[in-house]
Design a protein around this motif. Structure first.
Motif, mmCIF file in Angstrom:
data_model
loop_
_atom_site.group_PDB
_atom_site.id
_atom_site.type_symbol
_atom_site.label_atom_id
_atom_site.label_comp_id
_atom_site.label_asym_id
_atom_site.label_seq_id
_atom_site.Cartn_x
_atom_site.Cartn_y
_atom_site.Cartn_z
ATOM 1 N N TYR A 112 -3.309 -1.800 4.964
ATOM 2 C CA TYR A 112 -3.150 -0.369 5.230
ATOM 3 C C TYR A 112 -2.685 -0.185 6.658
ATOM 4 C CZ TYR A 112 -4.004 4.616 5.515
ATOM 5 O OH TYR A 112 -3.827 5.952 5.659
ATOM 6 N N TYR A 134 0.827 -1.212 0.000
ATOM 7 C CA TYR A 134 0.000 0.000 0.000
ATOM 8 C C TYR A 134 0.857 1.256 0.000
ATOM 9 C CZ TYR A 134 0.786 -0.408 5.057
ATOM 10 O OH TYR A 134 1.348 -0.530 6.279
ATOM 11 N N ILE A 177 -0.159 4.232 -2.501
ATOM 12 C CA ILE A 177 -0.660 5.535 -2.041
ATOM 13 C C ILE A 177 0.331 6.639 -2.383
ATOM 14 C CG2 ILE A 177 -1.424 6.829 -0.023
ATOM 15 C CD1 ILE A 177 -2.355 4.201 1.160
#
Lengths: 349, 235
Positions: free
Chosen positions: B200, A100, A104
């Protein structure tokens, strides 16, 4: 085309010199000559590094498409600028970060740094650098966990600069001749590998995915210099400043006098080569005049060495380049091009 | 501004005429998102939703009472010394809310820190006193203060929600003596994982000053986009 003698005397309006480089050819050439160093990182740190590179590139391209659709622009992913940003961003990330983080950071780099300010040619900072800083500030722990090179067993080890920094922070008891002898005296479990100049040069060390192999990066950089895609002024002044500051002051950290610093160690560790040749030379975010570019390079080198020697972080290349990117408009304002044939108007008293 | 609102509103219903003073601050002239007033607390204290609510309501309290008092006294305050007089009135209410919050919400007062006494120099309050309460009746001023205050609170909650949740994956109400709102098993380790695969983890940058600027900038850009579409059509 027309060899009539009469045409030879005709002068068309400027520009007279044509350059057959285009954005597309420049971007793809840079990408091709970055790939060896990136592949070396994959070889050294394993499959996760490849995943990071692919995730970063794919996300950059998709973000570019979405941003250009939203802004009703022609979609220009073929010119390779998004691919280059994705590749450069991935090359500056730590090799063991979860996926991630590249995704991102790539969205941030392309969506906010590049397209929110007007797209290619309008970005205020190098998107890859800004994406790296974003990841570094947002996920500090993950971004400073480094894999051991060429082991592929998921163990972590310190980078040379991190090991030197933490040893100096704890305080060193005996005198060392320089950072290299300090590293060789450290217990084996910190670096997990032996270190000498040759290994540092060819990339047998911990670090970001794309920064480890100085050798492959230099080969790419030499070709780009030969093609004229990058100019020597920024890398020269950047690296020159690092060498001078390291030579003069770095020895004092090891209890020795001035003019004893080990500047070779500073050039062979961290991201100076990747930063100086591939990131600080970005055409959009550097000054347009030669003098301005030399000031830019000196600033980058100075800030890098300040952060390495006095700062809390072991490495400061990306922070230095980002800071100088932001100073670029100011440099351009104060270092103006003098048009040929014009003289400075004398002040009327 | 008074005239503009009256002209816009042709209906003679008293309720409809007065409700505009209230909704003006909520949407059309939202102090934080449209007038861009009070940026200092907007950027600084919005690291937590609890802070946003506390700051917004404290500002609303000060705004309400200072608007009320200033509109009542507007015919007695000489024009030349009106700014010092307004500041004195505002400062007294700020001291009141500061002492009240220290007594009943000490944790929240600690998190807000110096920004609570600094409501005195918040330009929303002086701005409304100067632009509205000094010229209008007490009833209108109360409606205006409520609209502006709640609009500010809404903006703070929006910004702090967009900062706290991506930053820490939880919403911490412990300053109000309530629990922590989260879907994670371990609130101290903000990592979201599916089948032991991390998808995340909290991005610390959003709770840092840089994150405040990003989020505010994105909200303003989004708002401007909607307005442009309304004004110029979908082009």
């Amino acid at each position: 085309m027309n060899n009539n003698n009469s045409n030879k005397l005709l002068v068309s309006s400027s520009p007279h010199i044509q350059n057959y480089e285009s954005t597309k050819s420049i971007m793809w050439t840079v990408i091709i000559f970055l790939i060896p160093a990136a592949l070396f990182g994959v070889l050294s740190f394993g499959f996760n590094a490849l995943n990071i590179i692919v995730a970063s590139i794919v996300t950059s391209v998709i973000t570019e498409i979405i941003a250009q659709k939203l802004r009703n622009q022609r979609i220009t992913i073929n010119d390779g600028s998004a691919v280059l940003t994705g590749l450069l961003l991935a090359m500056t990330l730590a090799p063991s970060v979860p996926l991630y983080i590249p995704i991102i950071s790539a969205i941030f780099a392309i969506g906010i740094v590049k397209h929110a300010f007007g797209g290619l040619g309008q970005n205020w900072a190098n998107p890859a650098i800004a994406g790296r800083i974003f990841a570094f500030v947002a996920w500090g722990k993950e971004m400073t966990t480094w894999s051991t090179p060429f082991t592929l067993d998921g163990t972590t080890a310190a980078t040379p600069l991190l090991a030197v920094k933490s040893a100096l922070m704890e305080g060193i008891s005996s005198n060392f001749s320089g950072p290299l002898s300090l590293l060789q005296s450290l217990p084996k479990e910190i670096l997990k590998i032996d270190i000498d100049y040759t290994k540092l040069f060819f990339g047998y060390k911990g670090g970001s995915i794309g920064e480890v192999s100085i050798f492959l990066l230099l080969i790419g950089a030499l070709y780009l210099l030969y093609r004229g895609i990058i100019t020597i002024d920024i890398p020269f002044s950047f690296i020159g400043t690092v060498v001078i500051i390291a030579w003069i002051f770095d020895g004092t950290l090891y209890g020795k006098g001035f003019f004893t610093g080990d500047f070779v160690f500073h050039l062979l560790t961290g991201g100076i080569v990747l930063g100086a040749f591939f990131m600080a030379t970005d055409m959009v975010t550097t000054p347009i005049t030669k003098k301005g570019r030399i000031i830019f390079g000196i600033g980058c080198g100075f800030l890098t060495m300040i952060i390495r020697m006095k700062g809390g972080y072991p490495e400061g290349v990306s922070l230095a380049i980002l800071f100088m990117n932001m100073l670029t408009p100011a440099i351009d304002r104060f270092v103006k091009i003098k048009p040929f044939g014009f003289e400075k108007s004398k002040e009327v008293k | 501004m008074d005239n503009v609102i009256i002209q816009e509103n042709k209906s003679n219903s008293l309720f409809k005429k007065n409700i505009l003073y209230f909704t003006n601050g909520l949407l059309k002239e939202n102090p934080a998102l449209i007038l861009l007033l009070g940026m200092c607390p907007t950027l600084a204290v919005t690291t937590k939703v609890a802070n946003g609510i506390g700051m917004g309501l404290a500002t609303t309290f000060v705004l309400l009472f200072s608007n009320l008092l200033i509109s009542l006294l507007r015919n007695f305050i000489p024009t030349k010394v009106r700014i010092p007089s307004y500041i004195v009135i505002i400062a007294s209410f700020v001291t009141t809310i500061d002492l009240l919050m220290q007594a009943y919400l000490p944790l929240l007062t600690n998190s807000l820190g110096v920004f609570l006494p600094l409501i005195v120099v918040n330009c929303i309050i002086l701005g409304r006193a100067e632009a509205f309460a000094g010229k209008n009746t007490a009833g209108k001023s109360i409606l205006d203060a409520l609209g502006m205050g709640l609009g500010f609170t809404f903006a703070l909650i929006l910004i702090s929600l967009l900062r706290e949740f991506p930053g820490t994956l939880k919403i911490d109400f412990s300053d109000f003596g309530l629990g922590i709102l989260t879907f994670l098993k371990n609130a101290d380790n903000p990592t979201l994982s599916i089948f032991r695969f991390n998808i995340y983890s909290g991005a610390k940058i959003f709770t840092m000053p840089a994150g405040a600027f990003f989020i505010l900038g994105l909200i303003l850009a989004f708002k401007q986009n909607i307005e442009n579409k309304k004004k110029y059509g979908d082009k």
